[in-house]
Write an enzyme that holds these catalytic residues in place. Structure first.
Site, PDB file in Angstrom:
ATOM      1  N   SER A 116       0.125  -1.986  -9.679  1.00 42.06           N
ATOM      2  CA  SER A 116      -0.655  -3.136  -9.232  1.00 42.06           C
ATOM      3  C   SER A 116      -0.301  -4.379 -10.061  1.00 42.06           C
ATOM      4  CB  SER A 116      -2.146  -2.802  -9.292  1.00 42.06           C
ATOM      5  OG  SER A 116      -2.908  -3.773  -8.631  1.00 42.06           O
ATOM      6  N   ASP A 176      -0.550  -1.869   2.065  1.00 43.37           N
ATOM      7  CA  ASP A 176      -1.154  -1.774   0.740  1.00 43.37           C
ATOM      8  C   ASP A 176      -2.644  -2.087   0.847  1.00 43.37           C
ATOM      9  OD1 ASP A 176      -2.081  -3.113  -1.892  1.00 43.37           O
ATOM     10  OD2 ASP A 176      -0.229  -2.082  -2.468  1.00 43.37           O
ATOM     11  N   HIS A 197      -2.671   2.340  -2.524  1.00 41.07           N
ATOM     12  CA  HIS A 197      -2.373   1.358  -3.569  1.00 41.07           C
ATOM     13  C   HIS A 197      -2.165   2.124  -4.871  1.00 41.07           C
ATOM     14  CE1 HIS A 197      -2.283  -2.544  -5.492  1.00 41.07           C
ATOM     15  NE2 HIS A 197      -3.213  -2.172  -6.360  1.00 41.07           N
TER      16      HIS A 197
END
Length: 399
Positions: free
Chosen positions: A174, A270, A337
Site C-alpha cells: 500500500s 484494488d 489490497h
C-alpha cells in the site's frame, strides 16, 4: 465409524497445526533511538522503529526490507488524528508482530526468501517517507521528518550487516508499496555494486483517476500531502523536473524513471482504490456505493461497469511505464489490497494464481532470473482463485 472420526480429527489437527505455523513467529521491535538527536522522528517526535528477524544458513547475506502501509495524512487535522496512533508514534506500536507471507521464516510458506534477513519497517510519518520540514509548531508538536526517518533506518540496517548484502529486495504494501517505488533507486545506491537488488511494490500502484463525481479527488489529496510534509525536495528529481511534485506520488509518473528492476503486484480492482479514489465518500454523499465497496458481490451492473472502466484506466496507467524485460508484473482481477503479507494470498493451498503460478513463485522466478513474469488477468469475475475482500460495515475508508 470410530476410524472415520479419528481420521477426521487427525485431518483437523494437521490443518490447525499448519495454520498456526503459517501465522508466523512473533518478531520483536527495534527502536532507532539515536535517530532522535538528528530529528529523524515519527509525527509525534518518537524514534523510528522496525522488526528484524535475522537470516540463517545460505540466507545470512541476503536482505528483504519490507515497508508497512497505512495511507497518508494531508493536512494538520488528519496528521493530528494519526499522531497518537501506531501510524504516527512508535510509542503506540505493538512490541511484537507475526511475520508471514513474504516475511515468513518457513520454507514451505516462503520458499525463496524464508532464510533471508527479513525486516519490516514501521510507518509513522504519513507521507511515504518523503517529508522534511525543520520547523515544529509547538501548538501541534507535529514532526514532518519522513525522509530523515528513511535515512536513519537505512543507516541502522547497513551497520547491522546490510552493507555486505549479496541479494536484496525492497518491498512494501500500500503506502509502503508507493514508498518502495519512490525510494527504489536510492535503496539500490546504498548497497554494494555487485549485489543483486530489486524492488517489489505490492498494492502501491495508485492511479490518478477521476472519481464517480468527475473530480480528481486523489490528485488534490496528494498535492496537499506534498505541501504539508515538504516532500518535493525528496521526490525523485527525474520526476519533479518534468511534473508538478504532487504528481510524483503517482507511480504512473515516477516509476517510468526507476532504473532498478521493479515488480508490480496489484489487483486491477484494488479495494483501497475503489473505496478512496473511484468512489470516496466526498463523491458519493448519498452512499450509493457503500454496499458495493464493502463487498463486490453487492455491486449493481452499472457499478460493475464503472469498475470495469476503472480497470481499463489502471491498465492504461500501467502501460505508461513502457516495456522492460527487467520488470515483473502480476495484476490479478481480484477485489483485494496487499497480497504479499498474508500467507493465504502469498502462498497457500488456494492462493491467487495467474498462468497457474502463485504470487510467491512469480516473484521468486523474477528475482532469481529463473524466468520472466509479466501477466495481467482477464476482467472480473474470470479468476476463480481470487480472494475477494469483504469489509466490516463499521470499517471506514481512509480518505
Amino acid at each position: 465409524m470410530a476410524a472415520t472420526r479419528s481420521r477426521l480429527w487427525l485431518c483437523f489437527l494437521l490443518f490447525f497445526v499448519a495454520l498456526l505455523e503459517a501465522r508466523g513467529v512473533p518478531v520483536g521491535i527495534t527502536y532507532v533511538r539515536n535517530a532522535v538527536a538528528r530529528g529523524a522522528v515519527c509525527l509525534d517526535g518518537s524514534p523510528p522503529a522496525y522488526h528484524f528477524d535475522k537470516g540463517f544458513g545460505t540466507g545470512i547475506h541476503n536482505w528483504l526490507v519490507h515497508i508497512e502501509g497505512g495511507g497518508w495524512c494531508n493536512n494538520i487535522t488528519t496528521c493530528l488524528a494519526r499522531k497518537n496512533t501506531r501510524l504516527g508514534s512508535s510509542k503506540q506500536m505493538a512490541k511484537e508482530i507475526a511475520f508471514s507471507g513474504i516475511l515468513s521464516n518457513k520454507r514451505r510458506f516462503n520458499p525463496d526468501f524464508y532464510n533471508w534477513n527479513r525486516i519490516k519497517i514501521r510507518y509513522c510519518d504519513g507521507a511515504s517517507f518523503t517529508g522534511d520540514i525543520e520547523a515544529v509548531n509547538p501548538a501541534t508538536n507535529l514532526h514532518f521528518r519522513g525522509a530523515r526517518v528513511w535515512l536513519a533506518v537505512m543507516e541502522d540496517l547497513l551497520s547491522k550487516g546490510m552493507k555486505n548484502a549479496q541479494n536484496a529486495i525492497l518491498s512494501g504494501c500500500s503506502a509502503g508499496g508507493l514508498t518502495t517505488i519512490v525510494h527504489c533507486d536510492g535503496f539500490r545506491a546504498l548497497l554494494p555494486m555487485g549485489a543483486k537488488v530489486k524492488c517489489l511494490s505490492d498494492a502501491g500502484y495508485f492511479i490518478n483517476a477521476k472519481d464517480v463525481s468527475g473530480a480528481y479527488h486523489i490528485e488534490s489529496f496528494y498535492n496537499q500531502v506534498v505541501a504539508t510534509h515538504g516532500s518535493a525536495k525528496h521526490l525523485p528529481r527525474s520526476c519533479t523536473s518534468i511534473f508538478r511534485p504532487g504528481l510524483c506520488l503517482f507511480p504512473q509518473y515516477v516509476a517510468r524513471q526507476v532504473q532498478t528492476p521493479l515488480f508490480i503486484l496489484n489487483a486491477a480492482y484494488d479495494s483501497w482504490q475503489i473505496k478512496n479514489i473511484l468512489a470516496p465518500g466526498v463523491a458519493d454523499p448519498h452512499g450509493t456505493w457503500y454496499g458495493c465497496k464493502l463487498d463486490i458481490n453487492n455491486c449493481s451492473p452499472n457499478q460493475l461497469k464503472v469498475m470495469q472502466d476503472f480497470r481499463l484506466e489502471f491498465m492504461y496507467a500501467l502501460a505508461r511505464l513502457g516495456s522492460s524485460s527487467s520488470r515483473g508484473v502480476f495484476v490479478d482481477s481480484c477485489y483485494a489490497h496487499c497480497q504479499s503479507e498474508t500467507q493465504e494470498t502469498w502462498l497457500w493451498g488456494d492462493s491467487p494464481e495467474l498462468a497457474k503460478t502463485s504470487i510467491a513463485r512469480a516473484v521468486g522466478d523474477w528475482f532469481f532470473d529463473r524466468k520472466p513474469f509479466q501477466k495481467i488477468d482477464c476482467p472480473y469475475p474470470c479468476n476463480p482463485t481470487c480472494h475477494n475482500r469483504v469489509f466490516d460495515p463499521q470499517e471506514r475508508p481512509n480518505l
